[in-house]
Scaffold this active site. Structure first.
Site, PDB file in Angstrom:
ATOM      1  N   GLU A 230       0.834  -1.661   0.296  1.00 15.49           N
ATOM      2  CA  GLU A 230       0.351  -0.082   0.009  1.00 15.49           C
ATOM      3  C   GLU A 230       0.864   0.639  -0.156  1.00 15.49           C
ATOM      4  O   GLU A 230       1.798   1.472   0.730  1.00 15.49           O
ATOM      5  CB  GLU A 230      -1.041  -0.324   1.108  1.00 15.49           C
ATOM      6  CG  GLU A 230      -2.405  -0.779   1.113  1.00 15.49           C
ATOM      7  CD  GLU A 230      -3.099  -0.625   0.110  1.00 15.49           C
ATOM      8  OE1 GLU A 230      -2.524   1.126  -0.612  1.00 15.49           O
ATOM      9  OE2 GLU A 230      -4.553  -0.017   0.108  1.00 15.49           O
ATOM     10  N   ASP A 231       0.599   2.042  -0.702  1.00 10.12           N
ATOM     11  CA  ASP A 231       1.156   3.170  -1.089  1.00 10.12           C
ATOM     12  C   ASP A 231       1.243   4.078   0.259  1.00 10.12           C
ATOM     13  O   ASP A 231       1.969   4.717   1.476  1.00 10.12           O
ATOM     14  CB  ASP A 231       1.065   4.502  -1.621  1.00 10.12           C
ATOM     15  CG  ASP A 231      -0.874   4.700  -2.084  1.00 10.12           C
ATOM     16  OD1 ASP A 231      -1.641   3.601  -0.897  1.00 10.12           O
ATOM     17  OD2 ASP A 231      -1.597   5.029  -3.136  1.00 10.12           O
ATOM     18  N   ASP A 234      -5.292   5.716   5.142  1.00  8.46           N
ATOM     19  CA  ASP A 234      -5.597   6.564   5.865  1.00  8.46           C
ATOM     20  C   ASP A 234      -6.836   5.603   7.142  1.00  8.46           C
ATOM     21  O   ASP A 234      -6.209   5.220   8.474  1.00  8.46           O
ATOM     22  CB  ASP A 234      -6.267   7.298   5.122  1.00  8.46           C
ATOM     23  CG  ASP A 234      -6.444   9.045   5.009  1.00  8.46           C
ATOM     24  OD1 ASP A 234      -6.107   8.938   6.961  1.00  8.46           O
ATOM     25  OD2 ASP A 234      -7.283   9.363   4.789  1.00  8.46           O
ATOM     26  N   PHE A 283      -2.096  16.184   4.526  1.00  8.40           N
ATOM     27  CA  PHE A 283      -2.494  15.816   2.899  1.00  8.40           C
ATOM     28  C   PHE A 283      -1.384  15.949   2.018  1.00  8.40           C
ATOM     29  O   PHE A 283      -0.720  16.934   2.131  1.00  8.40           O
ATOM     30  CB  PHE A 283      -3.445  16.089   1.924  1.00  8.40           C
ATOM     31  CG  PHE A 283      -4.377  15.373   0.798  1.00  8.40           C
ATOM     32  CD1 PHE A 283      -4.542  14.495   0.689  1.00  8.40           C
ATOM     33  CD2 PHE A 283      -3.129  15.488  -0.635  1.00  8.40           C
ATOM     34  CE1 PHE A 283      -5.762  13.738   0.433  1.00  8.40           C
ATOM     35  CE2 PHE A 283      -4.062  15.174  -1.190  1.00  8.40           C
ATOM     36  CZ  PHE A 283      -4.746  13.600  -1.488  1.00  8.40           C
ATOM     37  N   ARG A 296       2.311  13.359  -9.632  1.00  5.35           N
ATOM     38  CA  ARG A 296       2.645  11.696  -8.698  1.00  5.35           C
ATOM     39  C   ARG A 296       4.160  11.553  -9.318  1.00  5.35           C
ATOM     40  O   ARG A 296       5.252  10.357  -8.146  1.00  5.35           O
ATOM     41  CB  ARG A 296       2.098  10.587  -9.673  1.00  5.35           C
ATOM     42  CG  ARG A 296       0.753  10.816  -9.198  1.00  5.35           C
ATOM     43  CD  ARG A 296      -0.211   9.365  -9.665  1.00  5.35           C
ATOM     44  NE  ARG A 296      -1.624   8.693  -9.831  1.00  5.35           N
ATOM     45  CZ  ARG A 296      -2.671   8.876  -9.026  1.00  5.35           C
ATOM     46  NH1 ARG A 296      -1.935   8.283  -8.410  1.00  5.35           N
ATOM     47  NH2 ARG A 296      -3.444   8.252  -9.387  1.00  5.35           N
TER      48      ARG A 296
HETATM   49  P1  IMP Z   1      -8.131   4.540   3.579  1.00  2.00           P
HETATM   50  O1  IMP Z   1      -9.204   3.956   2.419  1.00  2.00           O
HETATM   51  O2  IMP Z   1      -8.728   5.921   4.311  1.00  2.00           O
HETATM   52  O3  IMP Z   1      -7.005   4.015   4.094  1.00  2.00           O
HETATM   53  O4  IMP Z   1      -7.840   5.559   1.686  1.00  2.00           O
HETATM   54  C1  IMP Z   1      -6.271   5.213   1.486  1.00  2.00           C
HETATM   55  C2  IMP Z   1      -6.726   5.724   0.048  1.00  2.00           C
HETATM   56  O5  IMP Z   1      -6.716   7.523   0.137  1.00  2.00           O
HETATM   57  C3  IMP Z   1      -4.989   5.976  -0.241  1.00  2.00           C
HETATM   58  O6  IMP Z   1      -4.955   5.108  -0.832  1.00  2.00           O
HETATM   59  C4  IMP Z   1      -4.841   6.719  -1.379  1.00  2.00           C
HETATM   60  O7  IMP Z   1      -5.234   6.970  -2.026  1.00  2.00           O
HETATM   61  C5  IMP Z   1      -5.449   8.149  -0.264  1.00  2.00           C
HETATM   62  N1  IMP Z   1      -5.331   9.183   0.376  1.00  2.00           N
HETATM   63  C6  IMP Z   1      -5.519   8.881   1.506  1.00  2.00           C
HETATM   64  N2  IMP Z   1      -4.972   9.801   2.056  1.00  2.00           N
HETATM   65  C7  IMP Z   1      -4.112  10.666   1.266  1.00  2.00           C
HETATM   66  C8  IMP Z   1      -2.727  11.338   1.091  1.00  2.00           C
HETATM   67  O8  IMP Z   1      -2.538  11.912   2.516  1.00  2.00           O
HETATM   68  N3  IMP Z   1      -2.750  11.607  -0.170  1.00  2.00           N
HETATM   69  C9  IMP Z   1      -2.375  11.351  -1.426  1.00  2.00           C
HETATM   70  N4  IMP Z   1      -3.522  10.251  -1.550  1.00  2.00           N
HETATM   71  C10 IMP Z   1      -4.164   9.590  -0.117  1.00  2.00           C
HETATM   72 MG    MG Z   2      -4.808   9.082  -4.628  1.00  3.96          MG
END
Ligand code: IMP
Ligand code: MG
Length: 319
Positions: A230-231, A234, A283, A296
């Site tokens: 995972e990148d 959140d 963010f 990106r």
């Molecule tokens: P989650 O379901 O809230 O954990 O969402 C995770 C996804 O939201 C990540 O894979 C990202 O695509 C996007 N995301 C959450 N925070 C950021 C951020 O700070 N920058 C860019 N994308 C984010």
């Molecule tokens: Mg994204």
């Protein structure tokens, strides 16, 4: 800048004794404003620096006064000394002579003479720096520099290599934010492995109803040692959904490796085996992460200015 170090400073134990400890930037008194500006640029890019850490004797034969050269900066991550210079030709000529001498005497020392206009060009050469004016203006600050990321990714790769000896991991990434991390991580794992990608719809595409998989894996995960890559995690909701989906297909094992963990925002508890960096609730963009599909390709991870987020050009939320 042009600096003739006092004898007292040279005798203070810093005479060509290798790399001294990292200076505390807060306490540094710069000899020249352009040095301070350069230090601020380095801080912005999260490049470690030391101010005048070492003096090199240049000439010690037959003269009671040893000629010294003290470069303005040392950048440990790049193993590079920097001497800043003005445009005053008389000084430049003398400095060039010293530099030539230093290179003769210390061939292993990597040193560059920099004019003011060269700052950004130098940073770009090392993979830092703005890729365009508009882009950098939307960034508040660099959170993780390219070398910081590379170092941590190598560590994660080494850890995974050790843990998966005798097993063939299947790295599964969720598009598109994971592109950079996946590319670097898989190259730092020294084991036979396979990779696969999936894509999911997001809350922003809510016209489509609940979260769903819009691109499934090419291969079955049943009986495989799946490592989710995972990148950023959140709220954890996306990952929670994907892990449930994968677990339903009975992999032999299922673990998660995330580059970034925004833990303070977590709503759903997801088990993370490997974590690159825990980051604050801001963010971030770059190294695969986007805002409205932009940024990106930045080689570092930066915090987006809140006001830049308030005026999206394109819809946010594409991974
Ligand atoms: P989650 O379901 O809230 O954990 O969402 C995770 C996804 O939201 C990540 O894979 C990202 O695509 C996007 N995301 C959450 N925070 C950021 C951020 O700070 N920058 C860019 N994308 C984010
Ligand atoms: Mg994204």
């Amino acid at each position: 800048m042009e600096n003739e170090k006092s004898k007292a400073e040279i005798e203070g134990g810093e005479l060509a004794t290798g790399v001294p400890p990292v200076s505390s930037p807060a306490k540094v008194v710069f000899a020249h404003p352009s040095e301070e500006e350069f230090a601020r640029i380095l801080d912005f890019y999260r490049i470690q620096w030391q101010y005048e850490p070492r003096s090199f004797p240049l000439n010690w034969e037959g003269s009671p006064k040893v000629e010294m050269f003290t470069p303005d900066f040392y950048l440990p991550e790049l193993d590079l000394y920097i001497e800043l210079t003005t445009l005053k030709q008389s000084l430049v000529t003398a400095k060039n002579r010293k530099l030539r001498r230093l290179r003769q005497l210390y061939p292993d020392i990597n040193i560059k003479l920099l004019y003011r206009k060269d700052y950004h060009r130098l940073l770009a050469k090392y993979g830092y720096g703005p890729l365009g004016k508009a882009k950098i203006e939307a960034l508040d600050r660099i959170l993780l520099s390219a070398p910081q990321i590379q170092r941590r990714v190598s560590e994660l790769g080494a850890e995974i290599t050790t843990d998966y000896v005798g097993r063939r991991p299947l790295l599964v990434g969720v598009l598109k934010g994971v592109a950079c991390f996946m590319a670097d991580l898989m190259r730092s794992i020294s084991l036979p492995l396979t990779i696969d990608f999936m894509a999911v719809s997001h809350y922003e595409d809510r016209a489509n109803g609940a979260v769903r998989i819009v691109k499934d894996l090419d291969q079955s995960v049943t009986g495989c040692h799946v490592l989710m890559v995972e990148d950023i995690v959140d709220t954890g909701m996306t990952l929670h959904y994907i892990l449930n989906y994968l677990a339903g297909h009975k992999p032999a094992s299922l673990e998660v490796c995330t580059l970034l963990d925004k833990r303070s925002r977590r709503l759903v508890d997801v088990p993370l085996k490997y974590i690159g960096f825990e980051i604050p609730d801001e963010f971030v963009v770059g190294y695969g992460l986007d805002f409205g599909e932009e940024y990106r390709n930045l080689p570092y991870i930066a915090v987006l200015k809140p006001e830049a987020k308030a005026e999206p050009t394109t819809p946010e939320g594409s991974r």
